[in-house]
Design a protein around this motif. Structure first.
Motif, PDB file in Angstrom:
ATOM      1  N   VAL A 303       0.834  -1.206   0.000  1.00  0.00           N
ATOM      2  CA  VAL A 303       0.000   0.000   0.000  1.00  0.00           C
ATOM      3  C   VAL A 303       0.871   1.259   0.000  1.00  0.00           C
ATOM      4  O   VAL A 303       0.608   2.211  -0.739  1.00  0.00           O
ATOM      5  N   ILE A 304       1.925   1.251   0.807  1.00  0.00           N
ATOM      6  CA  ILE A 304       2.805   2.419   0.909  1.00  0.00           C
ATOM      7  C   ILE A 304       3.442   2.728  -0.440  1.00  0.00           C
ATOM      8  O   ILE A 304       3.430   3.877  -0.916  1.00  0.00           O
ATOM      9  N   VAL A 305       4.019   1.728  -1.073  1.00  0.00           N
ATOM     10  CA  VAL A 305       4.695   1.930  -2.367  1.00  0.00           C
ATOM     11  C   VAL A 305       3.699   2.387  -3.423  1.00  0.00           C
ATOM     12  O   VAL A 305       3.976   3.301  -4.218  1.00  0.00           O
ATOM     13  N   ALA A 306       2.525   1.775  -3.449  1.00  0.00           N
ATOM     14  CA  ALA A 306       1.520   2.129  -4.454  1.00  0.00           C
ATOM     15  C   ALA A 306       1.033   3.566  -4.274  1.00  0.00           C
ATOM     16  O   ALA A 306       0.853   4.300  -5.255  1.00  0.00           O
ATOM     17  N   VAL A 307       0.821   3.977  -3.038  1.00  0.00           N
ATOM     18  CA  VAL A 307       0.344   5.346  -2.776  1.00  0.00           C
ATOM     19  C   VAL A 307       1.394   6.364  -3.200  1.00  0.00           C
ATOM     20  O   VAL A 307       1.080   7.364  -3.859  1.00  0.00           O
ATOM     21  N   ILE A 308       2.648   6.140  -2.843  1.00  0.00           N
ATOM     22  CA  ILE A 308       3.703   7.075  -3.241  1.00  0.00           C
ATOM     23  C   ILE A 308       3.797   7.160  -4.754  1.00  0.00           C
ATOM     24  O   ILE A 308       3.874   8.254  -5.333  1.00  0.00           O
ATOM     25  N   ALA A 309       3.769   6.004  -5.435  1.00  0.00           N
ATOM     26  CA  ALA A 309       3.862   5.991  -6.898  1.00  0.00           C
ATOM     27  C   ALA A 309       2.684   6.711  -7.547  1.00  0.00           C
ATOM     28  O   ALA A 309       2.836   7.334  -8.613  1.00  0.00           O
ATOM     29  N   SER A 310       1.520   6.651  -6.917  1.00  0.00           N
ATOM     30  CA  SER A 310       0.340   7.293  -7.504  1.00  0.00           C
ATOM     31  C   SER A 310       0.500   8.801  -7.630  1.00  0.00           C
ATOM     32  O   SER A 310      -0.169   9.444  -8.440  1.00  0.00           O
ATOM     33  N   GLY A 311       1.398   9.395  -6.822  1.00  0.00           N
ATOM     34  CA  GLY A 311       1.606  10.831  -6.879  1.00  0.00           C
ATOM     35  C   GLY A 311       1.991  11.312  -8.260  1.00  0.00           C
ATOM     36  O   GLY A 311       1.572  12.397  -8.691  1.00  0.00           O
ATOM     37  N   ALA A 312       2.778  10.518  -8.989  1.00  0.00           N
ATOM     38  CA  ALA A 312       3.193  10.902 -10.338  1.00  0.00           C
ATOM     39  C   ALA A 312       1.981  10.999 -11.261  1.00  0.00           C
ATOM     40  O   ALA A 312       1.822  11.980 -12.004  1.00  0.00           O
ATOM     41  N   PHE A 313       1.109  10.020 -11.206  1.00  0.00           N
ATOM     42  CA  PHE A 313      -0.052   9.997 -12.095  1.00  0.00           C
ATOM     43  C   PHE A 313      -1.078  11.057 -11.696  1.00  0.00           C
ATOM     44  O   PHE A 313      -1.735  11.652 -12.552  1.00  0.00           O
ATOM     45  N   ILE A 314      -1.199  11.303 -10.398  1.00  0.00           N
ATOM     46  CA  ILE A 314      -2.146  12.328  -9.936  1.00  0.00           C
ATOM     47  C   ILE A 314      -1.679  13.711 -10.375  1.00  0.00           C
ATOM     48  O   ILE A 314      -2.485  14.548 -10.803  1.00  0.00           O
ATOM     49  N   GLY A 315      -0.372  13.976 -10.283  1.00  0.00           N
ATOM     50  CA  GLY A 315       0.148  15.259 -10.731  1.00  0.00           C
ATOM     51  C   GLY A 315      -0.125  15.505 -12.201  1.00  0.00           C
ATOM     52  O   GLY A 315      -0.546  16.595 -12.605  1.00  0.00           O
ATOM     53  N   ILE A 316       0.105  14.497 -13.026  1.00  0.00           N
ATOM     54  CA  ILE A 316      -0.158  14.620 -14.468  1.00  0.00           C
ATOM     55  C   ILE A 316      -1.638  14.854 -14.715  1.00  0.00           C
ATOM     56  O   ILE A 316      -2.027  15.730 -15.503  1.00  0.00           O
ATOM     57  N   ASN A 317      -2.473  14.082 -14.034  1.00  0.00           N
ATOM     58  CA  ASN A 317      -3.911  14.168 -14.274  1.00  0.00           C
ATOM     59  C   ASN A 317      -4.480  15.517 -13.867  1.00  0.00           C
ATOM     60  O   ASN A 317      -5.316  16.092 -14.568  1.00  0.00           O
ATOM     61  N   ASN A 318      -4.041  16.039 -12.729  1.00  0.00           N
ATOM     62  CA  ASN A 318      -4.561  17.325 -12.264  1.00  0.00           C
ATOM     63  C   ASN A 318      -4.316  18.419 -13.291  1.00  0.00           C
ATOM     64  O   ASN A 318      -5.196  19.241 -13.583  1.00  0.00           O
ATOM     65  N   THR A 319      -3.115  18.462 -13.848  1.00  0.00           N
ATOM     66  CA  THR A 319      -2.777  19.512 -14.809  1.00  0.00           C
ATOM     67  C   THR A 319      -3.485  19.314 -16.139  1.00  0.00           C
ATOM     68  O   THR A 319      -4.085  20.250 -16.683  1.00  0.00           O
ATOM     69  N   LEU A 320      -3.439  18.103 -16.680  1.00  0.00           N
ATOM     70  CA  LEU A 320      -3.966  17.901 -18.030  1.00  0.00           C
ATOM     71  C   LEU A 320      -5.494  17.888 -18.072  1.00  0.00           C
ATOM     72  O   LEU A 320      -6.083  18.263 -19.088  1.00  0.00           O
ATOM     73  N   THR A 321      -6.144  17.474 -16.992  1.00  0.00           N
ATOM     74  CA  THR A 321      -7.608  17.551 -16.980  1.00  0.00           C
ATOM     75  C   THR A 321      -8.054  19.007 -16.993  1.00  0.00           C
ATOM     76  O   THR A 321      -8.978  19.388 -17.728  1.00  0.00           O
ATOM     77  N   THR A 322      -7.399  19.837 -16.187  1.00  0.00           N
ATOM     78  CA  THR A 322      -7.722  21.270 -16.189  1.00  0.00           C
ATOM     79  C   THR A 322      -7.436  21.877 -17.554  1.00  0.00           C
ATOM     80  O   THR A 322      -8.208  22.695 -18.065  1.00  0.00           O
TER      81      THR A 322
END
Length: 566
Positions: A303-322
């Protein structure tokens, strides 16, 4: 191609008035937001004898109120002005964060978090505009400051939350209240009154805007994305089985990836592959990450590794969705932002509550599997607007991005790109000489930018201001007996995106050459926000010429001139 050899001394983006620093400090605290609370969720549940679903209401109340507030912040700001809106938002945050810390019941904290959400909506809606309006380092400097505040807030929030939370779960609430009080005093003291918008925003305008298919599709895509995102934020801390301090470190790693991928990687991926393709792949990756968390919920390391890794995809998604919202929306940027914010925050608000009920009824894995399904469903919803998004990126949507000024002239033009720089007139004059030598018409082009930073967008100049600046160049040329036409273009994204829009236009009109002046933006601004000249050179099919006072145009060699005349 670089303009380094002709570059003028640039103003450091960090040499700014006290007003800018006051708001930037408040932005850091505001961006700490949810990350500040995440490390104390298990402690709240334990100390207040509450279930995870009851604790999750901290997210629900905060985000649902934020969603509703997004419908009215534009109308409020247009009536009382940006500074007053900012101050009201800060006062509300200070009061309700302190009340949440003073509360001894989960119900009280949930209620006070709702008030906090209202304050944050008012603050976020105006903070970027105030920084841009007050900055002395130019627009690029203001953007760098805001991006710095964003990165610090997202990364430091969980760390501070973990440190304060290791003392008491009340610590993060009182900490935010104290820091925002400092920001409030500084804002009142240093930020000058800013003029109100010439036109008041209607209260119903954001809801009416959702009738537009492209905006509704992107809003629903963001709703589903936020469903998965806030399910993870609300419930991932429990299976990690860590104390507040260690949870803070985990979410600090997550926050660093969010900030880095949002600011640096998202624009570059979009330029390489296109908005839709990157979003499809990114949402699929988030679906996989959530599935991994669901399957490995009994293994804290997974869970720890997956959550940290998700930060990369969340950062991309936040910018490109906007960015996608700004591309497809046919309404003004503030109205589009309010409509989009309302829909997406509804998803984020409802998800933690539903996840809690599912976890209690079945198992902790079920909410994460549902979050994964939400990410996959978001791909399907986004695909229904694929054509609209593609057309908007190419500038061929129904609401055209081109606004011609002056009668069209026959022949392949020489284009000169102008911005709000001190030597713009000199650049135009140099391009006029080049056009005269080639026997080509001259076209003066200005790109009006909508800049996207993570989940926010701003127009540094409105259409009227940009059009007036362009017309002034044409009038000056006409007075000197030089015939020229003008084009006002529009770009969405970073500074490099403006160059790609210009390159596409130059290709459409089969330009002989594109002339640009030396960049007034320093290396830091060009690194963070993209180099206009480098992006133009890479994308243009025409010759790109750098013109500078007292110097020969670069790349305009005798051989190149002969080739252009052929």
């Amino acid at each position: 191609m670089s303009s380094a050899s002709h570059a003028r001394p640039t103003t450091s983006p960090f040499r700014q008035p006290r007003a800018v620093w006051a708001v930037a400090f408040a932005c850091v605290v505001s961006f700490m937001g949810i990350g500040l609370v995440d490390p104390i969720l298990p402690a709240l549940a334990s100390d207040l004898h509450a279930t995870p679903s009851q604790v999750s209401l901290l997210f629900t109340s905060y985000l649902v109120v934020t969603a509703v507030a997004m419908l009215v912040v534009g109308a409020v700001s247009s009536r009382i002005g940006a500074k007053r809106t900012l101050v009201v938002g800060l006062v509300i945050i200070v009061v309700f964060a302190a009340l949440a810390g003073a509360s001894d019941s989960i119900g009280g904290i949930v209620g006070f978090r709702a008030g906090w959400g209202l304050g944050n909506a008012l603050f976020i809606a105006t903070s970027l505009a105030v920084i841009v309006a007050s900055a002395s380092g130019g627009f690029a400097g203001a953007i760098i400051l805001y991006e710095t505040a964003l990165g610090l807030g997202i990364a430091v929030g969980p760390l501070l939350g973990g440190e304060l939370g290791s003392i008491s779960w009340k610590g993060p609430f009182f900490g935010v209240s104290a820091l925002m009080f400092i920001a409030l005093v500084a804002t009142i003291a240093f930020v000058p009154s800013l003029p109100k918008p010439a036109q008041k925003t209607s209260l119903v305008a954001p809801l009416k805007a959702l009738r537009h298919r492209g905006l509704l599709i992107m809003g629903l895509t963001a709703l589903l994305y936020n469903w998965g995102f806030f399910t993870m934020l609300g419930y991932a801390p429990y299976p990690m089985e860590l104390d507040a301090h260690k949870l803070g470190l985990v979410f600090t790693g997550w926050g660093l990836l969010v900030a880095l991928f949002s600011v640096f990687f998202a624009p570059r991926l979009q330029a390489r592959f296109g908005t839709a393709k990157v979003l499809y792949a990114n949402l699929a990756a988030l679906g996989i990450v959530m599935t991994v968390i669901g399957a490995g919920v009994s293994t804290p390391t997974t869970v720890i590794v997956a959550v940290i890794a998700s930060g990369a995809f969340i950062g991309i998604n936040n910018t490109l969705t906007t960015q996608a919202v700004m591309l497809v929306s046919p309404v003004e940027r503030p109205i589009a932002s309010s409509a989009y914010g309302f829909v997406r925050f509804i998803g984020g608000g409802l998800a933690p509550f539903v996840a809690g009920k599912l976890a209690e009824a079945w198992s902790l894995s079920v909410p994460f599997y549902l979050g994964a399904a939400a990410f996959v469903l978001a791909i399907f919803v986004l695909s229904t607007g694929h054509r609209l998004l593609g057309e908007a990126e190419r500038g061929t949507a129904d609401t055209t991005l081109l606004e011609p000024l002056g009668p069209a002239a026959a022949g392949r033009p020489v284009i000169v790109a102008v911005g709000a720089t001190p030597d713009a007139a000199t650049t135009v004059d140099a391009a006029a000489d080049i056009a005269r030598g080639l026997g080509s018409p001259l076209e003066v082009v200005h790109v009006r930018e909508t800049v996207v930073i993570e989940e926010l967008a701003i127009d540094p100049e409105d259409v009227a201001t940009a059009r007036a600046a362009l017309t002034a160049h044409l009038d000056r040329l006409a007075a000197a007996g030089v015939a020229a036409t003008g084009q006002l273009l529009h770009s969405v994204g970073d500074h490099a995106a403006a160059a790609r829009v210009l390159a596409a236009h130059a290709s459409d009109v089969d330009a002989r050459a594109v002339a640009v002046g030396p960049s007034p933006r320093g290396p830091l601004a060009q690194f963070t926000d993209g180099s206009f000249t480098a992006a133009l050179t890479g994308a243009a099919t025409s010759t790109v010429l750098l013109v500078s006072p007292g110097a020969e145009p670069r790349e305009l060699t005798p051989a190149a001139l002969a080739e252009l005349r052929a």
